[in-house]
Design a protein around this motif. Structure first.
Motif, short mmCIF file in Angstrom:
data_model
loop_
_atom_site.label_atom_id
_atom_site.label_comp_id
_atom_site.label_asym_id
_atom_site.label_seq_id
_atom_site.Cartn_x
_atom_site.Cartn_y
_atom_site.Cartn_z
N THR A 36 24.95 76.40 29.72
CA THR A 36 25.62 76.58 28.43
C THR A 36 26.48 75.35 28.18
O THR A 36 27.31 74.99 29.01
CB THR A 36 26.49 77.84 28.43
N HIS A 37 26.26 74.71 27.03
CA HIS A 37 26.99 73.51 26.67
C HIS A 37 27.85 73.79 25.45
O HIS A 37 27.34 74.21 24.41
CB HIS A 37 26.01 72.37 26.38
N PHE A 38 29.17 73.58 25.59
CA PHE A 38 30.10 73.74 24.49
C PHE A 38 30.56 72.36 24.04
O PHE A 38 31.04 71.57 24.85
CB PHE A 38 31.34 74.54 24.93
N GLU A 39 30.40 72.08 22.75
CA GLU A 39 30.89 70.80 22.22
C GLU A 39 31.42 71.01 20.81
O GLU A 39 30.67 71.45 19.93
CB GLU A 39 29.80 69.75 22.21
N ASN A 40 32.68 70.73 20.62
CA ASN A 40 33.33 70.83 19.31
C ASN A 40 33.08 72.19 18.65
O ASN A 40 32.76 72.27 17.48
CB ASN A 40 32.87 69.71 18.39
N MET A 55 27.93 75.96 20.56
CA MET A 55 27.40 76.35 21.87
C MET A 55 25.88 76.23 21.85
O MET A 55 25.22 76.65 20.91
CB MET A 55 27.79 77.79 22.19
N ILE A 101 28.22 75.71 33.16
CA ILE A 101 28.88 75.56 31.87
C ILE A 101 29.37 74.13 31.73
O ILE A 101 30.07 73.63 32.61
CB ILE A 101 30.05 76.55 31.73
N GLN A 140 31.44 71.46 29.14
CA GLN A 140 32.37 71.48 28.01
C GLN A 140 32.74 70.05 27.65
O GLN A 140 33.09 69.25 28.51
CB GLN A 140 33.63 72.25 28.36
N SER A 141 32.64 69.73 26.37
CA SER A 141 33.06 68.41 25.89
C SER A 141 33.56 68.57 24.47
O SER A 141 33.32 69.57 23.82
CB SER A 141 31.91 67.41 25.96
N SER A 195 39.02 68.84 22.51
CA SER A 195 40.05 69.38 23.40
C SER A 195 40.12 68.64 24.73
O SER A 195 41.10 68.74 25.45
CB SER A 195 39.82 70.87 23.64
N HIS A 237 34.34 63.97 28.93
CA HIS A 237 33.37 65.06 29.00
C HIS A 237 33.31 65.60 30.43
O HIS A 237 33.40 64.84 31.38
CB HIS A 237 32.00 64.58 28.53
#
Length: 115
Positions: free
Chosen positions: A14-18, A21, A51, A53-54, A57, A62
């Motif tokens: 799972t990749h979260f960016e800005n 998802m 997971i 996250q980039s 925040s 990254h």
């Protein structure tokens, strides 16, 4: 432990960016440790999820985190160690000699012409 769907083992990434998802399935992971060892994880050796996250925040830093037990994962050396000369090594040695010979010949001819 890897997830299983219709007999295929995979890891959920799972990749979260800005705020967005994206989720993908990974069937093979190649991880290089700080000491240079390379781990190939497939089947039951895969973790169940990763997971990433980039974004804003994290202020441009990254982040990816992979946790595994290196003792239980099989390692391979990459690239394979081979003490014998390869065709590429011989080719570059011969080309280096030819280029050096041409440069020396041109320098000698130039020096003789200037005298």
């Amino acid at each position: 432990m890897a997830l299983d769907a219709k007999g295929m083992k995979f890891c959920k990434v799972t990749h979260f960016e800005n705020g967005r998802m994206t989720t993908r399935r990974i069937h093979l992971m190649v991880i290089q440790a700080a000491n240079g060892r390379v781990f190939h994880l497939t089947g039951d050796d895969l973790p169940d999820s990763i997971i990433l996250q980039s974004g804003v925040s994290f202020h441009g830093a990254h982040v990816a985190q992979v946790l595994l037990n290196p003792e239980s994962a099989k390692a391979t050396l990459s690239p394979p160690t081979n003490s014998w000369l390869t065709g590429r090594d011989i080719f570059f040695a011969v080309m280096g000699y030819v280029v050096l010979h041409v440069v020396v010949s041109l320098a000698t001819a130039t020096a003789e012409h200037l005298m």
